[in-house]
Design an enzyme around this catalytic site. Structure first.
Site, short mmCIF file in Angstrom:
data_model
loop_
_atom_site.label_atom_id
_atom_site.label_comp_id
_atom_site.label_asym_id
_atom_site.label_seq_id
_atom_site.Cartn_x
_atom_site.Cartn_y
_atom_site.Cartn_z
N GLY A 227 2.88 2.19 10.69
CA GLY A 227 3.86 3.26 10.53
C GLY A 227 4.61 3.62 11.80
O GLY A 227 5.30 4.63 11.85
N SER B 107 3.68 -2.21 10.19
CA SER B 107 5.14 -2.30 10.34
C SER B 107 5.71 -3.67 9.94
O SER B 107 6.63 -4.17 10.59
CB SER B 107 5.57 -1.93 11.77
N HIS C 223 -9.24 1.35 5.06
CA HIS C 223 -7.95 1.49 5.75
C HIS C 223 -8.13 2.44 6.93
O HIS C 223 -8.91 3.39 6.86
CB HIS C 223 -6.90 2.03 4.77
N ASN D 274 0.87 -1.18 0.00
CA ASN D 274 0.00 0.00 0.00
C ASN D 274 0.90 1.23 0.00
O ASN D 274 1.53 1.53 1.01
CB ASN D 274 -0.89 -0.04 1.25
N TRP D 275 0.93 1.91 -1.15
CA TRP D 275 1.87 3.03 -1.27
C TRP D 275 1.36 4.32 -0.65
O TRP D 275 2.08 5.31 -0.60
CB TRP D 275 2.21 3.25 -2.75
N LYS D 276 0.08 4.35 -0.28
CA LYS D 276 -0.50 5.57 0.30
C LYS D 276 -0.24 6.75 -0.64
O LYS D 276 -0.25 6.56 -1.85
CB LYS D 276 0.06 5.79 1.71
N GLY E 90 5.12 1.26 4.55
CA GLY E 90 6.47 1.84 4.37
C GLY E 90 7.46 0.94 3.66
O GLY E 90 8.17 1.39 2.74
N GLU F 224 -5.22 -4.88 10.67
CA GLU F 224 -4.17 -3.88 10.85
C GLU F 224 -4.40 -3.13 12.17
O GLU F 224 -5.17 -2.16 12.20
CB GLU F 224 -4.20 -2.88 9.70
N GLU G 71 -6.47 4.82 7.93
CA GLU G 71 -6.25 6.24 7.61
C GLU G 71 -7.48 6.83 6.93
O GLU G 71 -7.78 8.02 7.10
CB GLU G 71 -4.98 6.38 6.74
P1 PGA Z 1 3.14 0.23 7.58
O1 PGA Z 1 1.67 0.48 6.99
O2 PGA Z 1 3.64 -1.06 6.98
O3 PGA Z 1 3.94 1.43 7.13
O4 PGA Z 1 3.01 0.16 9.06
C1 PGA Z 1 0.77 -0.58 6.83
C2 PGA Z 1 -0.54 -0.07 6.27
O5 PGA Z 1 -0.95 1.04 6.60
O6 PGA Z 1 -1.20 -0.77 5.48
#
Ligand code: PGA
Length: 249
Positions: free
Chosen positions: A173, A213, A95, A9-11, A235, A167, A97
């Site tokens: 993150g 993470s 997600h 997931n590149w966001k 990330g 998640e 976010e």
């Molecule tokens: P992260 O993000 O690997 O940077 O913790 C995971 C995600 O939000 O899907």
């Protein structure tokens, strides 16, 4: 046997140029790896270029979100048919976010999931508790509500085209991964919930990814757990070498 899925997931990272550069390098690193489904979710603007650059490879392209209406006056929104037209095969939905910064509710997650399924897009539906919810002992209650409402009305056939991502918000993150044990506990809980509501076969076949993470050095331990069927990586999916190392867990 559930086929593993490793999804990146590149966001809000990477322009079209950066997307193409990544894919060129990444293709060389993963070669013909065929032990799992590999998915990359770039921003909307890079989807078309990413689909073209991954043609005739084992890499599938995903959107990071989608709107449930088929068309209309919804400024800024993207429909399922628009995603299908550019060759997207998956979309991330719900997600944390999106829930946190864009006010997405479980009801919205449900509408988006059904819209994706109606267009043969595979939804990757995210669930997970915040740190406060975990510390207050509400993890199971939160996950149960997210699954009940988010998956409301889905048939057994729908589930066979759906991927769930657990998640924990406190692990996204932050560099603070859930231990394999802790993740397994929630994955098992999710599978039991699905079993109770939709039956044993649906639950047994459902792929549940862990996210939060995930790095090259912790993927192996996570993948060794019985109910962890892959990873949703933020990330560490931004660099071809680290994402390729995760793919080759
Ligand atoms: P992260 O993000 O690997 O940077 O913790 C995971 C995600 O939000 O899907």
């Amino acid at each position: 046997m559930r086929r593993p899925v490793i999804a990146g997931n590149w966001k809000m990272y990477k322009t079209v140029k950066e997307t193409l550069h990544f894919i060129e390098q990444f293709k060389g690193l993963v070669g013909n790896s065929n032990h799992c489904d590999i998915v990359i979710a770039p921003p909307f603007t890079s989807l078309s270029a990413a689909v073209n650059a991954t043609r005739c490879t084992q890499i599938g392209i995903s959107a990071q979100d989608v709107f449930w209406e088929s068309e209309g006056a919804y400024t800024g929104a993207i429909s399922v048919s628009m995603l299908v037209e550019v060759g997207c095969r998956y979309t991330i939905i719900g997600h944390s976010e999106r829930r946190q910064y864009f006010g997405e509710s479980d009801e919205m997650v449900n509408k988006k999931t059904r819209a994706a399924l109606s267009a043969n897009l595979t939804p990757i539906v995210c669930v997970g508790e915040t740190l406060a919810q975990r510390e207050n002992g509400q993890t199971q209650k939160v996950i149960q509500a997210q699954c009940r409402q988010g998956f409301s009305g889905l048939t057994a056939k729908d589930f066979s085209h759906t991927i769930v991502a657990y998640e924990p918000v406190w692990a996204i993150g932050t560099g603070r991964t859930a231990t394999p044990d802790l993740a397994q506990e929630v994955h098992q809980f999710i599978r039991c919930l699905i079993q109770e509501e939709h039956g044993g076969i649906v639950a047994e076949e459902l792929r549940i990814l862990y996210g939060g993470s995930v790095k090259p050095d912790n993927i192996k331990g996570l993948m060794a757990e019985a109910d962890i069927d892959g990873a949703l990586v933020g990330g560490a999916s931004l660099k071809p070498d680290s994402f390729a190392a995760i793919v080759k867990f």
